[in-house]
Design a protein around this motif. Structure first.
Motif, PDB file in Angstrom:
ATOM      1  N   TYR A 103       0.684  -1.145  -0.113  1.00 23.25           N
ATOM      2  CA  TYR A 103      -0.010   0.264   0.149  1.00 23.25           C
ATOM      3  C   TYR A 103       1.088   1.300  -0.051  1.00 23.25           C
ATOM      4  O   TYR A 103       0.741   2.169  -0.829  1.00 23.25           O
ATOM      5  N   ALA A 106       2.522   1.604  -3.301  1.00 18.12           N
ATOM      6  CA  ALA A 106       1.348   2.008  -4.223  1.00 18.12           C
ATOM      7  C   ALA A 106       1.327   3.852  -4.248  1.00 18.12           C
ATOM      8  O   ALA A 106       1.197   4.615  -5.151  1.00 18.12           O
ATOM      9  N   ARG A 112       3.385  -3.337  -8.212  1.00 19.31           N
ATOM     10  CA  ARG A 112       3.660  -4.568  -7.167  1.00 19.31           C
ATOM     11  C   ARG A 112       4.929  -5.250  -7.154  1.00 19.31           C
ATOM     12  O   ARG A 112       5.580  -5.601  -6.167  1.00 19.31           O
TER      13      ARG A 112
ATOM     14  N   LEU B  17      -1.990   5.446 -11.775  1.00 16.79           N
ATOM     15  CA  LEU B  17      -2.879   4.095 -11.894  1.00 16.79           C
ATOM     16  C   LEU B  17      -2.378   3.194 -10.621  1.00 16.79           C
ATOM     17  O   LEU B  17      -3.328   2.808 -10.111  1.00 16.79           O
ATOM     18  N   VAL B  18      -0.979   3.027 -10.527  1.00 17.21           N
ATOM     19  CA  VAL B  18      -0.583   2.325  -9.615  1.00 17.21           C
ATOM     20  C   VAL B  18      -1.234   2.828  -8.256  1.00 17.21           C
ATOM     21  O   VAL B  18      -1.596   2.083  -7.353  1.00 17.21           O
ATOM     22  N   LEU B  20      -3.741   4.603  -7.490  1.00 16.55           N
ATOM     23  CA  LEU B  20      -5.389   4.532  -7.555  1.00 16.55           C
ATOM     24  C   LEU B  20      -5.350   3.022  -7.302  1.00 16.55           C
ATOM     25  O   LEU B  20      -6.379   2.756  -6.289  1.00 16.55           O
ATOM     26  N   GLN B  21      -4.887   2.203  -7.979  1.00 24.00           N
ATOM     27  CA  GLN B  21      -5.263   0.785  -7.655  1.00 24.00           C
ATOM     28  C   GLN B  21      -5.037   0.252  -6.346  1.00 24.00           C
ATOM     29  O   GLN B  21      -5.675  -0.473  -5.469  1.00 24.00           O
ATOM     30  N   GLY B  22      -3.918   0.868  -5.834  1.00 20.72           N
ATOM     31  CA  GLY B  22      -3.672   0.569  -4.476  1.00 20.72           C
ATOM     32  C   GLY B  22      -4.315   1.102  -3.492  1.00 20.72           C
ATOM     33  O   GLY B  22      -4.747   0.346  -2.415  1.00 20.72           O
ATOM     34  N   ILE B  24      -7.715   1.679  -3.895  1.00 26.52           N
ATOM     35  CA  ILE B  24      -8.759   0.834  -4.235  1.00 26.52           C
ATOM     36  C   ILE B  24      -8.678  -0.621  -3.416  1.00 26.52           C
ATOM     37  O   ILE B  24      -9.496  -1.091  -2.821  1.00 26.52           O
ATOM     38  N   TRP B  25      -7.402  -1.215  -3.651  1.00 25.31           N
ATOM     39  CA  TRP B  25      -7.142  -2.503  -3.228  1.00 25.31           C
ATOM     40  C   TRP B  25      -7.102  -2.425  -1.633  1.00 25.31           C
ATOM     41  O   TRP B  25      -7.556  -3.275  -0.869  1.00 25.31           O
ATOM     42  N   GLY B 123      -9.308   9.212  -5.086  1.00 26.02           N
ATOM     43  CA  GLY B 123      -9.061   7.893  -5.158  1.00 26.02           C
ATOM     44  C   GLY B 123      -9.733   6.995  -3.831  1.00 26.02           C
ATOM     45  O   GLY B 123     -10.272   6.030  -4.169  1.00 26.02           O
ATOM     46  N   ALA B 127     -12.916   4.432  -4.302  1.00 25.73           N
ATOM     47  CA  ALA B 127     -12.658   2.878  -3.687  1.00 25.73           C
ATOM     48  C   ALA B 127     -13.962   2.765  -2.872  1.00 25.73           C
ATOM     49  O   ALA B 127     -14.558   1.583  -2.764  1.00 25.73           O
TER      50      ALA B 127
END
Lengths: 251, 281
Positions: A103, A106, A112, B17-18, B20-22, B24-25, B123, B127
């Protein structure tokens, strides 16, 4: 190397909470590759300074530069060179150690695959490689601190600032954390600003900045400050610098 | 351990993007770890559907109102309202998690990211919205067996409406979270925001009925953004667009989001004025 800017440059910083002044025209710098101790009692203004360095509060007076990058004008560049360990824990207890790292990675735009590689390296360096999949909740206080420190290094900052990182730890864990931070300076050339109120964490060769009631009281090498005050040890030197009455019983 | 010098990383589109993805994840993981949150998010509207609606079925009679082209059961009428309720609770709960994050310092980690703050908060909103959309579809799946069966394409056309409503309610929650200094104060917000918003809306009764009973309340309901969120969902579920609802929901989403971003801006926001936890000295 002659042109290397200081890792951290604080110039003329003042801050108010309403009418109460928490910082009064504070200026100092952390040289590149130095271990600098920010020494002050609770309430001296250390945490306010950290809040300003980490952009939790806006800087209203003065300037802060991280490796020459102005925090107000170019926050993205300044923050990407800065690693922070807060006084209070900032790990997500419900997630695993590795998930916390992914996290954080990111948030710095690190994908990753690269994050996994760096996480493995960093955890191995603090002997916690086998705990990567454990929930943070399962770690001891000292382990959490170690994890937080190496997590702050995930995006490879050149300056690491730590706000009372040893608070609440036992003697053994305190020594480990201190050793870890000093090792970073010695081996990796990372500059460190270490805020504390504990004088026994200071080595004679450290740069020391003494903050008291929001004002800068002294700065210089620890050994010099001790000599200047004619004190027997660093604790006595600190008391002399902030005034004996002020220090009485507070630490 | 390697910490070799690196030039300030350029924040490329890929890096955004990374990030935003993080975000959300992490929100997804947190949601998965809080199973009781999912269960209660699902049970709440189902209780309304199975018990409240069944009890009320005979009490309320409806004329045919758009978007429905026939007489409908009360269960069918309140389904869009319950879908919006799921999102309302979720929006408030994500803001609850922001207050929690702030107290626990996770918020500080988020704000240390070199990405622009507006992007980070956005972000987080996305999410939270995605999580709420998942909950809504889970509800719809169960409701299908209860004979709540909108046209199949409705399941698709309602998606954009759910996304917009999720953003609006999430942004409202985020704005409120900046006003709440500590976790304990939050239950008050739940009582003063969630219940009035839900009851003074078209979620449980059509507004023309409200107007018959109390013209004043009718205007309150009309002014309530939640009414428009419900109507947007109601129409979208039948493949139609309620333009007024769309405009109001969109505008509110924008205003709430701008407010939340301002509130979390250290130079202008309330956090700076009030101080933040852990920074009092």
């Amino acid at each position: 190397m002659s042109e290397t800017p200081p890792a951290l440059e604080i110039s003329g910083v003042s801050h108010f909470y309403g009418a109460r002044q928490a910082l009064d025209d504070v200026s100092f710098s952390v040289a590149s590759g130095a271990f600098c101790v920010l020494l002050g009692l609770n309430g001296a203004g250390k945490s306010t300074l950290f809040s300003l360095i980490t952009r939790l509060f806006a800087l209203r007076q003065g300037a802060i530069k991280v490796l020459g990058r102005d925090l107000s004008q170019d926050p993205g560049a300044a923050l990407s060179a800065l690693g922070v360990v807060f006084q209070s824990r900032t790990l997500d207890l419900e997630l695993s150690v590795a998930q916390n790292f992914y996290y954080h990675a990111a948030l710095h735009g690190i994908g990753r695959k690269e994050a996994a590689r760096r996480t493995a390296d960093l955890l191995a360096a603090v002997n916690l490689a086998d705990r990567a999949k454990d929930k943070v909740r399962a770690l001891s206080g000292g382990q959490m601190r170690r994890v937080e420190i190496v997590r702050a290094l995930l995006h490879r900052p050149r300056l690491l600032v730590l706000d009372e990182p040893t608070v609440g730890l036992d003697i053994g864990a305190r020594a480990d954390i201190l050793k870890l931070a000093r090792g970073l300076v010695a081996r990796e050339g990372v500059s460190v600003l270490w805020a504390t109120h504990l004088t026994d964490e200071i080595d004679p060769g450290d740069d020391v900045v003494v903050l008291h009631k929001g004002r800068l009281r002294a700065q210089g090498k620890a050994a010099e400050l001790r000599e200047k005050t004619g004190a027997a040890d660093m604790r006595a030197a600190f008391v002399a610098l902030i005034g004996a009455d002020e220090a009485g019983g507070a630490w | 351990m390697t910490t070799e010098a690196s030039a300030p990383r350029r924040l490329t589109f890929g890096a955004y993007l990374v990030c935003l993805q993080g975000v959300i994840w992490r929100e997804g993981l947190r949601f998965l770890h809080q199973r009781e949150r999912f269960v209660s998010a699902l049970v709440r509207p189902l209780v309304w559907l199975f018990i409240f609606a069944a009890g009320f079925r005979q009490t309320l009679g409806f004329s045919i109102i758009p978007p429905y082209d026939t007489y409908i059961l009360y269960e069918v009428y309140i389904t869009p309202g319950l879908m919006a309720m799921i999102q309302l609770f979720n929006g408030m709960q994500s803001s609850l998690s922001m207050v929690y994050d702030r107290e626990m310092g996770n918020m500080r980690v988020l704000l240390l990211s070199p990405f622009p703050r507006a992007f980070l908060l956005f972000g987080k909103l996305i999410a939270g919205t995605l999580v709420s959309v998942l909950q809504v579809y889970a509800y719809l799946a169960i409701a299908w067996f209860w004979d709540i069966q909108p046209p199949p394409f409705g399941y698709l056309t309602v998606l954009p409406a759910l996304l917009l409503v999720g953003l609006m309610l999430g942004a409202l929650g985020m704005l409120l979270s900046s006003l709440v200094k500590q976790l304990e104060n939050f239950s008050g917000i739940m009582n003063f925001v969630i219940f009035p918003m839900f009851f003074a809306s078209s979620a449980l009764y059509p507004l023309w009925r409200v107007q018959e009973g109390s013209p004043a309340l009718y205007y309150v309901c009309q002014a309530n953004p939640f009414t428009h969120a419900v109507e947007l969902i109601r129409f979208a579920l039948y493949g139609q667009i309620n333009w007024v609802a769309l405009a109001v929901t969109g505008a509110c989403a924008f205003v709430f989001m701008a407010g939340a971003i301002l509130a979390y801006d250290p130079s202008r926001g309330l956090m700076a004025l009030r101080g933040a936890p852990g920074a009092g000295n």
